[in-house]
Design an enzyme around this catalytic site. Structure first.
Site, PDB file in Angstrom:
ATOM      1  CE  LYS A  13      19.471  78.662  16.705  1.00  0.00           C
ATOM      2  NZ  LYS A  13      19.189  79.278  15.405  1.00  0.00           N
ATOM      3  NE  ARG A  84      22.931  78.426  10.947  1.00  0.00           N
ATOM      4  CZ  ARG A  84      21.797  77.926  10.482  1.00  0.00           C
ATOM      5  NH1 ARG A  84      21.710  77.536   9.237  1.00  0.00           N
ATOM      6  NH2 ARG A  84      20.759  77.818  11.269  1.00  0.00           N
ATOM      7  NE  ARG A 123      13.025  69.099  18.636  1.00  0.00           N
ATOM      8  CZ  ARG A 123      13.951  69.673  17.905  1.00  0.00           C
ATOM      9  NH1 ARG A 123      14.195  69.240  16.681  1.00  0.00           N
ATOM     10  NH2 ARG A 123      14.630  70.690  18.373  1.00  0.00           N
ATOM     11  NE  ARG A 155      11.405  67.004  12.866  1.00  0.00           N
ATOM     12  CZ  ARG A 155      11.903  68.221  12.775  1.00  0.00           C
ATOM     13  NH1 ARG A 155      11.420  69.079  11.919  1.00  0.00           N
ATOM     14  NH2 ARG A 155      12.903  68.600  13.542  1.00  0.00           N
ATOM     15  NE  ARG A 166      19.546  69.262  12.887  1.00  0.00           N
ATOM     16  CZ  ARG A 166      18.463  69.299  13.670  1.00  0.00           C
ATOM     17  NH1 ARG A 166      17.933  68.191  14.113  1.00  0.00           N
ATOM     18  NH2 ARG A 166      17.912  70.441  13.988  1.00  0.00           N
TER      19      ARG A 166
END
Ligand SMILES: [Zn+2]
Length: 213
Positions: A13, A84, A123, A155, A166
């Site tokens: 995004k 949201r 990632r 991370r 998430r």
């Protein structure tokens, strides 16, 4: 040219938002950026953000309201990270109406759960700010930064169980919004499991088709 960009974490995004605002010379309204900026002076907000909790609708809406007072939004804008919740969606409608503004389209970057999890868990980041992705943009030497040679890290947010959580939260929150925008005919589905150029092409094509009429 006023748009909203929706999509799960890991759908690219942020990258698409940057491309859209640059190409069409409109304003990027990223709530993530606004939060980071506002955090410096707003203690209540700072508390919410550092605890990982969702920022209450009221705080978000006030921030958006203030931002929409600025003149630069007349060039057109792209919401990224907002709305949201249904409450935020309805409040946005009211604010826009009072300013004689409207949303022209809501782009939803669609991507499968498996693909998102693969992207997120792949990632790797370096302290120097460079990021990599094991499957997509690997470093030349495994686990080492091309730029500075330091060890790459994953991370916490990108670990599998956190990533799954998430995605689930996103799904729960965003589903009603998708229904809402579909019903009023603003939703534009974008196929997100492609490379970023293809994804941008889909969005660009839609905006151009609408504006060339
Ligand atoms: Zn580095």
């Amino acid at each position: 040219m006023n748009y909203i960009l929706l999509g799960p974490p890991g759908a690219g995004k942020g990258t698409q938002a940057k491309k859209i605002v640059e190409y069409f010379a409109i304003v990027h309204l990223s709530t993530g950026d606004m939060f980071r900026e506002a955090k410096k002076s707003n203690e209540a907000l700072s508390k919410f953000l550092s605890s990982g909790q969702l920022v209450p609708d009221e705080i978000v809406i006030n921030m958006i309201k203030e931002r929409l007072e600025k003149d630069d939004i007349k060039k057109g804008f792209l919401f990224d990270g907002f709305p949201r919740t249904i409450k935020q969606t309805e409040e946005l409608e009211i604010i826009l109406k009072s300013k004689n503004l409207k949303i022209d389209a809501v782009f939803l970057i669609n991507i499968y759960f498996e693909e998102v999890i693969k992207r997120i868990t792949g990632r790797r980041v370096c302290e120097c700010g460079t990021s990599y992705n094991i499957g997509m943009i690997p470093s030349k030497e495994d686990g080492k930064c091309d730029r500075c040679g330091r060890k790459l890290i994953q991370r916490n947010d990108d670990k599998e169980d956190v990533a799954k959580e998430r995605f689930t939260v996103y799904g729960k929150q965003t589903k009603p919004l998708i229904g809402y925008y579909k019903k009023i005919g603003l939703l534009v589905n974008i196929e997100g499991a492609k490379d970023e150029k293809d994804v941008f092409e889909q969005i660009k094509r839609h905006i151009k088709a609408k504006n060339d009429k």
